[in-house]
Design a protein around this motif. Sequence first.
Motif, mmCIF file in Angstrom:
data_model
loop_
_atom_site.group_PDB
_atom_site.id
_atom_site.type_symbol
_atom_site.label_atom_id
_atom_site.label_comp_id
_atom_site.label_asym_id
_atom_site.label_seq_id
_atom_site.Cartn_x
_atom_site.Cartn_y
_atom_site.Cartn_z
ATOM 1 N N LEU A 1 -0.552 5.144 -18.051
ATOM 2 C CA LEU A 1 -0.685 3.914 -17.274
ATOM 3 C C LEU A 1 -1.941 3.972 -16.401
ATOM 4 N N PRO A 2 -2.578 2.818 -16.128
ATOM 5 C CA PRO A 2 -3.658 2.826 -15.140
ATOM 6 C C PRO A 2 -3.105 3.278 -13.795
ATOM 7 N N THR A 3 -3.842 4.148 -13.137
ATOM 8 C CA THR A 3 -3.363 4.747 -11.890
ATOM 9 C C THR A 3 -4.397 4.585 -10.791
ATOM 10 N N PHE A 4 -3.955 4.181 -9.616
ATOM 11 C CA PHE A 4 -4.858 4.065 -8.478
ATOM 12 C C PHE A 4 -4.093 4.259 -7.184
ATOM 13 N N THR A 5 -4.813 4.350 -6.093
ATOM 14 C CA THR A 5 -4.181 4.582 -4.796
ATOM 15 C C THR A 5 -3.573 3.287 -4.272
ATOM 16 N N PRO A 6 -2.584 3.372 -3.374
ATOM 17 C CA PRO A 6 -1.992 2.157 -2.806
ATOM 18 C C PRO A 6 -3.041 1.264 -2.133
ATOM 19 N N GLU A 7 -4.055 1.881 -1.525
ATOM 20 C CA GLU A 7 -5.095 1.092 -0.845
ATOM 21 C C GLU A 7 -5.910 0.259 -1.839
ATOM 22 N N GLN A 8 -5.940 0.667 -3.105
ATOM 23 C CA GLN A 8 -6.715 -0.053 -4.112
ATOM 24 C C GLN A 8 -5.963 -1.241 -4.709
ATOM 25 N N LEU A 9 -4.752 -1.481 -4.228
ATOM 26 C CA LEU A 9 -3.977 -2.612 -4.736
ATOM 27 C C LEU A 9 -4.655 -3.947 -4.470
ATOM 28 N N THR A 10 -5.509 -4.003 -3.463
ATOM 29 C CA THR A 10 -6.203 -5.250 -3.138
ATOM 30 C C THR A 10 -7.594 -5.316 -3.780
ATOM 31 N N ASP A 11 -7.943 -4.310 -4.566
ATOM 32 C CA ASP A 11 -9.255 -4.262 -5.218
ATOM 33 C C ASP A 11 -9.165 -4.956 -6.580
ATOM 34 N N THR B 1 -0.781 6.707 -6.885
ATOM 35 C CA THR B 1 -0.918 8.136 -6.581
ATOM 36 C C THR B 1 -0.044 8.566 -5.414
ATOM 37 N N SER B 2 0.499 7.605 -4.680
ATOM 38 C CA SER B 2 1.316 7.919 -3.505
ATOM 39 C C SER B 2 2.319 6.798 -3.276
ATOM 40 N N ASP B 3 3.420 7.118 -2.622
ATOM 41 C CA ASP B 3 4.407 6.091 -2.268
ATOM 42 C C ASP B 3 4.258 5.664 -0.816
ATOM 43 N N ARG B 4 3.098 5.969 -0.227
ATOM 44 C CA ARG B 4 2.821 5.576 1.155
ATOM 45 C C ARG B 4 1.461 4.892 1.222
ATOM 46 N N ILE B 5 1.350 3.916 2.112
ATOM 47 C CA ILE B 5 0.084 3.237 2.329
ATOM 48 C C ILE B 5 -0.213 3.238 3.820
ATOM 49 N N ASN B 6 -1.377 3.744 4.163
ATOM 50 C CA ASN B 6 -1.764 3.900 5.563
ATOM 51 C C ASN B 6 -0.710 4.687 6.347
#
Length: 247
Positions: free
Chosen positions: A149-159, A73-78
């Motif tokens: 495609l499945p879509t999620f936030t960058p923070e969810q990459l570790t979920d 959903t974004s190209d930035r994390i934190n």
Amino acid sequence: MPEPTMTCRSIACDNEFPRRTLRCPKCMAYGVQHLYKYRKFSERTLDILRKKQLYFPTAEKLNDPFEFEFALTSDRINGLPIDRESMAAAKQSMKQYGVLALGEDPSVVLMWSHYADEHKGLCLGFTRTDTNELGEYDKSYPVIYSAALPTFTPEQLTDPQHVGKALTTKADYWSYEQEWRMISREGGNAIEFPGDLTSVTFGFRMPDAQRKQVIAILGDSVDYFVTKMHATMYRLDVEPIANVGNA
């Protein structure tokens, strides 16, 4: 994307539950009890039967170029830009995972055409039980079919839950496969059958001599079937072979 569900097949029960659950939690009737592996006839297939092992090809070697792809959903994390090279490397690493693909139905014409040598191959039937990996809730997964495609936030990459959806989601134009899959962190390896091999279905174009080679390996340890073109419908029927000596 919601997890695939099913309605209990028992006449006296209309409970809905996750498709990968072996039994209906309400009445304990079986859900999806059998899964199938379509194969062309080859020495490698005979070796599978002799060794009782199935191969996990890496995701990058499968026929879908979108395997394990996802969108963010974004190209930035934190608040910081995501490094594109690092993201590409992470995706490539995921594509080294192994995938064992199975199907729900031994009579899908396109599956026979694409994966069983245009009906000259066979279909291996495995039974899911309470005591094997195919029957375990966290070991085998029905594929989610979607137009996006499945879509999620960058923070969810570790979920693990969100990453798992990326590993088990495919485009909806593949839905005819009714695919289930098992995932291995190390692709390119073979494992012992994750479920009991209980049936073999021969394609209607498979030569008798090749059927006999399969029967010579498995004997009476499985039930044998053969596909047959329906007389008036665009479909295949699966019929039991009463006397395997004459198969």
